[in-house]
Design a protein around this motif. Structure first.
Motif, PDB file in Angstrom:
ATOM      1  N   ALA A  62      34.871  71.877  68.970  1.00 12.46           N
ATOM      2  CA  ALA A  62      34.107  70.733  68.477  1.00 12.46           C
ATOM      3  C   ALA A  62      33.583  71.008  67.072  1.00 12.46           C
ATOM      4  O   ALA A  62      33.076  72.094  66.776  1.00 12.46           O
ATOM      5  CB  ALA A  62      32.934  70.447  69.420  1.00 12.46           C
ATOM      6  N   GLY A  63      33.781  70.025  66.180  1.00 11.48           N
ATOM      7  CA  GLY A  63      33.263  70.145  64.818  1.00 11.48           C
ATOM      8  C   GLY A  63      34.195  70.854  63.876  1.00 11.48           C
ATOM      9  O   GLY A  63      33.942  70.914  62.680  1.00 11.48           O
ATOM     10  N   ALA A  64      35.302  71.428  64.375  1.00 11.40           N
ATOM     11  CA  ALA A  64      36.238  72.135  63.504  1.00 11.40           C
ATOM     12  C   ALA A  64      37.175  71.130  62.860  1.00 11.40           C
ATOM     13  O   ALA A  64      37.595  70.170  63.467  1.00 11.40           O
ATOM     14  CB  ALA A  64      37.030  73.162  64.294  1.00 11.40           C
ATOM     15  N   ALA A  65      37.517  71.377  61.636  1.00  8.35           N
ATOM     16  CA  ALA A  65      38.447  70.495  60.945  1.00  8.35           C
ATOM     17  C   ALA A  65      39.731  71.229  60.648  1.00  8.35           C
ATOM     18  O   ALA A  65      40.522  70.816  59.825  1.00  8.35           O
ATOM     19  CB  ALA A  65      37.818  69.983  59.648  1.00  8.35           C
ATOM     20  N   ARG A  66      39.890  72.396  61.306  1.00  5.90           N
ATOM     21  CA  ARG A  66      41.095  73.157  61.045  1.00  5.90           C
ATOM     22  C   ARG A  66      41.631  73.717  62.346  1.00  5.90           C
ATOM     23  O   ARG A  66      40.939  73.810  63.349  1.00  5.90           O
ATOM     24  CB  ARG A  66      40.786  74.308  60.074  1.00  5.90           C
ATOM     25  CG  ARG A  66      39.709  75.246  60.598  1.00  5.90           C
ATOM     26  CD  ARG A  66      39.300  76.269  59.560  1.00  5.90           C
ATOM     27  NE  ARG A  66      38.260  77.160  60.051  1.00  5.90           N
ATOM     28  CZ  ARG A  66      38.475  78.230  60.783  1.00  5.90           C
ATOM     29  NH1 ARG A  66      39.713  78.551  61.137  1.00  5.90           N
ATOM     30  NH2 ARG A  66      37.475  78.994  61.169  1.00  5.90           N
ATOM     31  N   GLU A  67      42.842  74.117  62.326  1.00  4.31           N
ATOM     32  CA  GLU A  67      43.509  74.689  63.487  1.00  4.31           C
ATOM     33  C   GLU A  67      43.015  76.127  63.677  1.00  4.31           C
ATOM     34  O   GLU A  67      42.904  76.897  62.739  1.00  4.31           O
ATOM     35  CB  GLU A  67      45.020  74.685  63.236  1.00  4.31           C
ATOM     36  CG  GLU A  67      45.845  75.316  64.330  1.00  4.31           C
ATOM     37  CD  GLU A  67      47.315  75.368  63.922  1.00  4.31           C
ATOM     38  OE1 GLU A  67      48.029  76.216  64.449  1.00  4.31           O
ATOM     39  OE2 GLU A  67      47.729  74.573  63.069  1.00  4.31           O
ATOM     40  N   LEU A  68      42.690  76.468  64.931  1.00  5.88           N
ATOM     41  CA  LEU A  68      42.157  77.798  65.196  1.00  5.88           C
ATOM     42  C   LEU A  68      43.179  78.726  65.823  1.00  5.88           C
ATOM     43  O   LEU A  68      43.026  79.934  65.765  1.00  5.88           O
ATOM     44  CB  LEU A  68      40.939  77.697  66.115  1.00  5.88           C
ATOM     45  CG  LEU A  68      39.725  76.972  65.525  1.00  5.88           C
ATOM     46  CD1 LEU A  68      38.606  76.947  66.536  1.00  5.88           C
ATOM     47  CD2 LEU A  68      39.272  77.635  64.242  1.00  5.88           C
ATOM     48  N   VAL A  69      44.161  78.164  66.469  1.00  3.54           N
ATOM     49  CA  VAL A  69      45.149  78.971  67.126  1.00  3.54           C
ATOM     50  C   VAL A  69      46.528  78.564  66.655  1.00  3.54           C
ATOM     51  O   VAL A  69      46.845  77.380  66.631  1.00  3.54           O
ATOM     52  CB  VAL A  69      45.090  78.823  68.670  1.00  3.54           C
ATOM     53  CG1 VAL A  69      46.153  79.662  69.356  1.00  3.54           C
ATOM     54  CG2 VAL A  69      43.704  79.203  69.173  1.00  3.54           C
ATOM     55  N   ALA A  70      47.329  79.515  66.259  1.00  2.00           N
ATOM     56  CA  ALA A  70      48.664  79.174  65.765  1.00  2.00           C
ATOM     57  C   ALA A  70      49.478  78.580  66.915  1.00  2.00           C
ATOM     58  O   ALA A  70      49.573  79.176  67.972  1.00  2.00           O
ATOM     59  CB  ALA A  70      49.352  80.429  65.251  1.00  2.00           C
ATOM     60  N   PRO A  71      50.056  77.375  66.697  1.00  2.00           N
ATOM     61  CA  PRO A  71      50.802  76.741  67.757  1.00  2.00           C
ATOM     62  C   PRO A  71      52.192  77.304  67.924  1.00  2.00           C
ATOM     63  O   PRO A  71      52.735  77.907  66.997  1.00  2.00           O
ATOM     64  CB  PRO A  71      50.875  75.282  67.304  1.00  2.00           C
ATOM     65  CG  PRO A  71      50.891  75.392  65.809  1.00  2.00           C
ATOM     66  CD  PRO A  71      50.014  76.580  65.475  1.00  2.00           C
TER      67      PRO A  71
END
Length: 455
Positions: free
Chosen positions: A442-451
């Motif tokens: 929540a609140g992140a505007a970027r990808e946190l885990v490489a898909p």
């Protein structure tokens, strides 16, 4: 038998069995002189008396125990077999208190010693014997009705004494517990209680014994269980009453086997809390559990997190393979949660292809790790296509699909569960917008885990 004042009393019919004419004459004159209130029939032998008892109705029998054809207590037994409920007074020439007591215990209503009673005593003994016989008859009828009720009752009825020894065990109890009455009477009540509950049961019984309460319904007491002869336990509902017997208090329990009801209740709970397609929690149940976690967070600070998950390109699966295959994909996804989420986590279907996971005692970072395990596990699943074609058109390889996930941790200033749900849903939307098959917080505007590579 006795008429009210102002009415003519019925004649009391007396059968006198006496082989001594003098004694018989005394009794006959005494009762015959009571203004026609008594009608006396005199016979000298037991055989003659038994013949008359088979043919004629009498109100009372005056019986000598020394007859030409019968002596002693066997005479009482013979008359009792011929007329089980007829009031019976013994006449004897022996002044023996022990014999008098034994005669009463053998079934007579009174005991008179020849030569030791006055005229009025005979009349009083006759009237008292008739009154006592009527009371005993009512008691026998009452006991017979009670026995019929106990025999026909669907619920088990078990009575114990103050030492918790079983003194009554009806047919329903035999069927319920598997014991015959003759083998369970006198045994401790603990034989009907599962081993883990015996100490608690004994404590409840002792408390009930000390209290002045005469009845108690224990349907709401938790974990009330019975134990069958084969050792299996089963849920029961119990009502307990207390009465005073000649040898102390008697405690009677009415016991109902509620196995069927518990099964039905469990089925109803399952229907009310389970999504019918996937078999996991439905939206309402998951939200109820989440509300409790939010209340716990605000009360004690215990954390919790939520994961929202959505099947990527679900419409494409439905359009390509049909809704039946789409449903198979949803069921496969639901079954994929359990191996990778924690034991106390709860997965539920929110509607359509959207799912949620409630994680009690989990911070956001822990929830992110769980979400990543879910994402990775689902990406490795294959759903056999009914058409035999994969999503990419390769024959026989099955359908591959992925999920996007959003994570949010509950906050103490959240007033409603919809607030952390909305944050997780927004994170899910950002995961979709960022290319799908990924986890966002929540609140992140970027990808946190490489898909993984998109399908």
């Amino acid at each position: 038998m006795f008429a009210p004042a102002g009415h003519t009393a019925e004649i009391i019919s007396v059968l006198l069995v006496e082989d001594q004419p003098g004694d018989a004459d005394l009794v006959t004159r005494t009762l015959g002189g009571r203004r026609g209130q008594f009608g006396v029939t005199w016979v000298e032998t037991l055989a003659h008396a038994l013949t008359l008892l088979a043919e004629t109705r009498y109100d009372v029998v005056l019986l000598d125990l020394s007859l030409p054809d019968s002596q002693g207590f066997q005479t009482i037994g013979a008359v009792r077999r011929a007329a089980p409920t007829l009031p019976l007074i013994v006449l004897t020439g022996l002044s023996d208190n022990d014999m008098a007591l034994a005669a009463v215990e053998a079934g007579v209503q009174d005991f008179l010693v020849k030569g030791e009673f006055e005229d009025a005593m005979i009349e009083r003994a006759v009237r008292h014997a008739i009154a006592r016989g009527q009371l005993e008859d009512r008691l026998r009828r009452s006991e017979a009705r009670l026995k019929n009720i106990l025999d026909l009752a669907h619920d088990a009825v078990v009575s114990v004494d103050a030492g918790q020894r079983i003194v009554l065990f009806n047919p329903a109890a035999e069927r319920m517990f598997g014991y015959r009455t003759d083998e369970i009477l006198g045994e401790p009540l603990s034989r009907l209680v599962p081993e883990p509950l015996r100490a608690r049961h004994s404590a409840h019984f002792s408390e009930f014994l000390r209290n002045a309460v005469t009845a108690q319904v224990m349907a709401d007491r938790p974990e009330v269980s019975g134990r069958r002869r084969d050792g299996t336990g089963f849920p029961v509902e119990i009502s307990l009453s207390r009465s005073e017997g000649p040898e102390g208090p008697i405690f009677t329990a009415m016991i109902r086997d509620i196995t069927g009801r518990k099964r039905t209740e469990a089925e109803l709970v399952l229907l009310a809390t389970t999504d019918p397609l996937t078999g996991i929690a439905n939206r309402r149940h998951l939200l109820d559990c989440a509300e409790r976690e939010l209340a716990r967070l605000r009360r004690s600070g215990a954390p919790f997190s939520l994961i929202m998950a959505d099947v990527d390109h679900f419409k494409r699966i439905n359009d390509t393979y049909g809704h039946a295959v789409g449903d198979e994909a949803l069921m496969l996804l639901a079954s994929a949660f359990r191996p990778v989420i924690r034991e106390n986590d709860l997965a539920g279907r929110m509607g359509g292809e959207e799912f949620a996971i409630l994680l009690p005692e989990a911070r956001e970072d822990e929830a992110m790790a769980v979400a990543e395990r879910v994402r990775h596990h689902v990406a490795g699943l294959r759903l056999p296509a009914m058409s035999g074609m994969s999503a990419a058109g390769a024959p026989g390889t099955g359908i591959r699909f992925t999920v996007s996930l959003g994570v949010a941790e509950g906050r103490r200033d959240d007033s409603r569960i919809e607030q952390p749900l909305a944050r997780a849903d927004q994170a899910l939307y950002e995961a979709k917008a960022a290319g799908r098959n990924r986890v966002m917080r929540a609140g992140a505007a970027r990808e946190l885990v490489a898909p993984l590579a998109a399908p």
